[in-house]
Design an enzyme around this catalytic site. Structure first.
Site, PDB file in Angstrom:
ATOM      1  N   ARG A 172       0.810  -1.226   0.000  1.00  0.00           N
ATOM      2  CA  ARG A 172       0.000   0.000   0.000  1.00  0.00           C
ATOM      3  C   ARG A 172       0.845   1.279   0.000  1.00  0.00           C
ATOM      4  O   ARG A 172       0.492   2.287   0.632  1.00  0.00           O
ATOM      5  CB  ARG A 172      -0.976   0.018   1.189  1.00  0.00           C
ATOM      6  CG  ARG A 172      -1.944  -1.134   1.213  1.00  0.00           C
ATOM      7  CD  ARG A 172      -2.897  -1.167   0.016  1.00  0.00           C
ATOM      8  NE  ARG A 172      -3.582  -2.448  -0.027  1.00  0.00           N
ATOM      9  CZ  ARG A 172      -3.168  -3.468  -0.786  1.00  0.00           C
ATOM     10  NH1 ARG A 172      -2.109  -3.344  -1.603  1.00  0.00           N
ATOM     11  NH2 ARG A 172      -3.810  -4.601  -0.773  1.00  0.00           N
ATOM     12  N   SER A 227     -10.220   0.285   4.126  1.00  0.00           N
ATOM     13  CA  SER A 227      -9.418  -0.095   5.308  1.00  0.00           C
ATOM     14  C   SER A 227      -8.646   1.111   5.820  1.00  0.00           C
ATOM     15  O   SER A 227      -7.927   1.756   5.058  1.00  0.00           O
ATOM     16  CB  SER A 227      -8.439  -1.205   4.941  1.00  0.00           C
ATOM     17  OG  SER A 227      -9.160  -2.369   4.591  1.00  0.00           O
ATOM     18  N   GLU A 232      -3.334   3.458   6.905  1.00  0.00           N
ATOM     19  CA  GLU A 232      -3.182   3.418   5.442  1.00  0.00           C
ATOM     20  C   GLU A 232      -3.686   4.754   4.877  1.00  0.00           C
ATOM     21  O   GLU A 232      -3.122   5.304   3.942  1.00  0.00           O
ATOM     22  CB  GLU A 232      -4.031   2.258   4.882  1.00  0.00           C
ATOM     23  CG  GLU A 232      -4.003   2.154   3.380  1.00  0.00           C
ATOM     24  CD  GLU A 232      -4.882   1.003   2.855  1.00  0.00           C
ATOM     25  OE1 GLU A 232      -4.905  -0.076   3.488  1.00  0.00           O
ATOM     26  OE2 GLU A 232      -5.535   1.205   1.829  1.00  0.00           O
TER      27      GLU A 232
HETATM   28  C1  LIG Z   1     -15.130   1.330  -0.008  1.00  0.00           C
HETATM   29  C2  LIG Z   1     -13.645   1.373  -0.224  1.00  0.00           C
HETATM   30  C3  LIG Z   1     -12.951   0.203  -0.465  1.00  0.00           C
HETATM   31  C4  LIG Z   1     -11.568   0.224  -0.676  1.00  0.00           C
HETATM   32  N1  LIG Z   1     -10.918  -0.948  -0.931  1.00  0.00           N
HETATM   33  C5  LIG Z   1      -9.595  -0.923  -1.191  1.00  0.00           C
HETATM   34  C6  LIG Z   1      -8.904  -2.151  -1.480  1.00  0.00           C
HETATM   35  O1  LIG Z   1      -9.475  -3.232  -1.548  1.00  0.00           O
HETATM   36  N2  LIG Z   1      -7.568  -2.080  -1.726  1.00  0.00           N
HETATM   37  C7  LIG Z   1      -6.890  -0.880  -1.693  1.00  0.00           C
HETATM   38  O2  LIG Z   1      -5.672  -0.877  -1.945  1.00  0.00           O
HETATM   39  N3  LIG Z   1      -7.516   0.282  -1.398  1.00  0.00           N
HETATM   40  C8  LIG Z   1      -8.840   0.292  -1.147  1.00  0.00           C
HETATM   41  N4  LIG Z   1      -9.473   1.462  -0.836  1.00  0.00           N
HETATM   42  C9  LIG Z   1      -8.684   2.691  -0.655  1.00  0.00           C
HETATM   43  C10 LIG Z   1      -8.523   3.553  -1.917  1.00  0.00           C
HETATM   44  O3  LIG Z   1      -9.576   3.329  -2.822  1.00  0.00           O
HETATM   45  C11 LIG Z   1      -7.196   3.299  -2.638  1.00  0.00           C
HETATM   46  O4  LIG Z   1      -6.086   3.601  -1.826  1.00  0.00           O
HETATM   47  C12 LIG Z   1      -7.086   4.140  -3.917  1.00  0.00           C
HETATM   48  O5  LIG Z   1      -5.997   3.682  -4.690  1.00  0.00           O
HETATM   49  C13 LIG Z   1      -6.919   5.618  -3.680  1.00  0.00           C
HETATM   50  O6  LIG Z   1      -7.064   6.264  -4.944  1.00  0.00           O
HETATM   51  P1  LIG Z   1      -7.653   7.730  -5.040  1.00  0.00           P
HETATM   52  O7  LIG Z   1      -7.594   8.152  -6.468  1.00  0.00           O
HETATM   53  O8  LIG Z   1      -8.963   7.827  -4.389  1.00  0.00           O
HETATM   54  O9  LIG Z   1      -6.554   8.526  -4.203  1.00  0.00           O
HETATM   55  P2  LIG Z   1      -6.819   9.744  -3.187  1.00  0.00           P
HETATM   56  O10 LIG Z   1      -7.533   9.239  -1.999  1.00  0.00           O
HETATM   57  O11 LIG Z   1      -7.397  10.889  -3.908  1.00  0.00           O
HETATM   58  O12 LIG Z   1      -5.310  10.094  -2.776  1.00  0.00           O
HETATM   59  C14 LIG Z   1      -4.522   9.225  -2.009  1.00  0.00           C
HETATM   60  C15 LIG Z   1      -3.123   9.857  -1.860  1.00  0.00           C
HETATM   61  O13 LIG Z   1      -2.506   9.915  -3.145  1.00  0.00           O
HETATM   62  C16 LIG Z   1      -2.215  11.253  -3.512  1.00  0.00           C
HETATM   63  N5  LIG Z   1      -2.492  11.324  -4.958  1.00  0.00           N
HETATM   64  C17 LIG Z   1      -3.617  10.920  -5.601  1.00  0.00           C
HETATM   65  N6  LIG Z   1      -3.466  11.064  -6.940  1.00  0.00           N
HETATM   66  C18 LIG Z   1      -2.217  11.581  -7.132  1.00  0.00           C
HETATM   67  C19 LIG Z   1      -1.466  11.949  -8.293  1.00  0.00           C
HETATM   68  N7  LIG Z   1      -1.970  11.829  -9.525  1.00  0.00           N
HETATM   69  N8  LIG Z   1      -0.203  12.433  -8.118  1.00  0.00           N
HETATM   70  C20 LIG Z   1       0.316  12.549  -6.874  1.00  0.00           C
HETATM   71  N9  LIG Z   1      -0.340  12.232  -5.735  1.00  0.00           N
HETATM   72  C21 LIG Z   1      -1.599  11.748  -5.876  1.00  0.00           C
HETATM   73  C22 LIG Z   1      -3.110  12.146  -2.657  1.00  0.00           C
HETATM   74  O14 LIG Z   1      -2.539  13.416  -2.453  1.00  0.00           O
HETATM   75  C23 LIG Z   1      -3.156  11.303  -1.372  1.00  0.00           C
HETATM   76  O15 LIG Z   1      -1.986  11.541  -0.620  1.00  0.00           O
HETATM   77  C24 LIG Z   1     -10.855   1.464  -0.634  1.00  0.00           C
HETATM   78  C25 LIG Z   1     -11.569   2.657  -0.398  1.00  0.00           C
HETATM   79  C26 LIG Z   1     -12.945   2.621  -0.207  1.00  0.00           C
HETATM   80  C27 LIG Z   1     -13.686   3.910   0.017  1.00  0.00           C
END
Ligand SMILES: Cc1cc2nc3c(=O)[nH]c(=O)nc-3n(C[C@H](O)[C@H](O)[C@H](O)COP(=O)(O)OP(=O)(O)OC[C@H]3O[C@@H](n4cnc5c(N)ncnc54)[C@H](O)[C@@H]3O)c2cc1C
Length: 300
Positions: free
Chosen positions: A173, A222, A292
């Site tokens: 992660r 998580s 996380e």
């Molecule tokens: C219901 C639910 C279920 C989930 N299940 C999982 C799972 O099974 N496995 C898992 O790994 N995760 C899971 N997640 C967590 C999450 O979806 C992942 O970590 C996902 O990859 C985050 O992507 P995001 O685009 O929403 O990032 P964000 O939440 O928008 O950002 C996360 C971090 O990355 C940075 N960031 C985002 N995009 C960029 C970019 N382009 N350049 C630089 N920095 C950036 C942000 O500043 C922040 O620090 C879940 C979340 C939810 C709500």
């Protein structure tokens, strides 16, 4: 267009958090470059949001410019060297990426099933699943990324650095080695070896998620990283914390590694629940739980 004092709660899956001092949703490379130039000229800190599905934004909000990438989402699909290749802007959603792989009946569709957020966030978090399937994390499908960097002072210029995925430091992660800057593009690929059962397996994965996770309530998935050799959910449940709540923030009754927003939670209440869980699990089980989820904004 850059706006002021925009509420960020709706941009996050927890639906909490205060306003962005400055806010922009670029939809093209030129609009993103303009936004970065503006931040540079105004000497503003830049915070990037993908799908906002793994962040806890302070109730006080975020100072500087918040760039939300949800409209920065075009992608090109091609077949090269016996592989299906996708070149995507970082706001391309994982659910759209899933559809690309599903159409070709390829294995990555399975781990992408139910993963929210964008491909940029997928790289930053090395998003994936616990099941022992191949592939199961972003590290296995990502070949290259393009990072955009700009100077802290002096004249504005944009540096676009293409990096091989193998030159980054990937772990559970987490992905390092690309900072400073933001991830603007992601290249992923997988061998063209169709699996006729993939649609059925994706359906089953979605069914299991619905059964095990509180998907009817706002959360960030998580909250804690699984401690080595164990499961954060099991340790939290073992400490008797299922259902523990402060205000509108509650350790889910369904899955103890989820903290859900019962409808009126604040970011501060969620953080209080997180620290209570960490302290209780440390005291009762001697286990250190690391988050996380990424905290953003002003927490002072
Ligand atoms: C219901 C639910 C279920 C989930 N299940 C999982 C799972 O099974 N496995 C898992 O790994 N995760 C899971 N997640 C967590 C999450 O979806 C992942 O970590 C996902 O990859 C985050 O992507 P995001 O685009 O929403 O990032 P964000 O939440 O928008 O950002 C996360 C971090 O990355 C940075 N960031 C985002 N995009 C960029 C970019 N382009 N350049 C630089 N920095 C950036 C942000 O500043 C922040 O620090 C879940 C979340 C939810 C709500």
């Amino acid at each position: 267009m850059i706006s002021r004092d925009v509420r960020l709660a709706p941009m996050t899956s927890w639906l909490v958090g205060g306003p962005a001092e400055y806010y922009v949703e670029p939809s093209s490379e030129s609009e993103l470059e303009e936004a970065l130039r503006f931040a540079h000229e105004q000497k503003l800190a830049v915070t990037v949001l993908g799908g906002g599905t793994n962040v806890l934004i302070s109730d006080k909000g975020i100072r500087g410019l918040v760039i939300v990438l949800k409209r920065f989402n075009q992608a090109k699909v091609s077949e090269e060297r016996g592989h299906l290749c996708v070149e995507a802007l970082s706001g391309f959603s994982k659910s759209e990426l899933l559809k690309v792989f599903l159409k070709a009946k390829l294995a990555p569709a399975l781990f992408l099933a139910g993963l929210p957020g964008d491909v940029g966030g997928g790289v930053v978090m090395n998003a994936g699943v616990g099941e022992m399937i191949t592939p199961r994390e972003f590290v296995e499908i990502t070949t290259e990324i393009e990072v955009w960097r700009w100077p802290v002072s002096g004249a504005f210029h944009l540096e676009k650095v293409r990096m091989q995925a193998s030159d980054l430091q990937w772990s559970y992660r987490h992905c390092e080695g690309w900072r400073p800057g933001l991830i603007a593009k992601v290249w992923v690929e997988w061998p063209l070896e169709p699996d006729a059962t993939i649609l059925e397996r994706v359906r089953e994965a979605n069914r299991v998620r619905l059964q095990k996770q509180p998907l009817d309530k706002p959360s960030c998935g998580s909250v804690f990283i699984n401690p080595p050799g164990s499961s954060a959910g099991r340790v939290i449940e073992g400490a008797g914390l299922k259902g523990f709540s402060i205000g509108g923030a509650q350790v889910s009754e369904k899955h103890a590694n989820f903290i859900v927003n019962l409808g009126c939670a604040t970011a501060d209440q969620i953080w209080q629940v997180i620290t209570h869980v960490q302290n209780t699990v440390q005291a009762k089980a001697g286990v250190t739980l690391k988050t996380e989820v990424v905290r953003l904004g002003d927490w002072g």
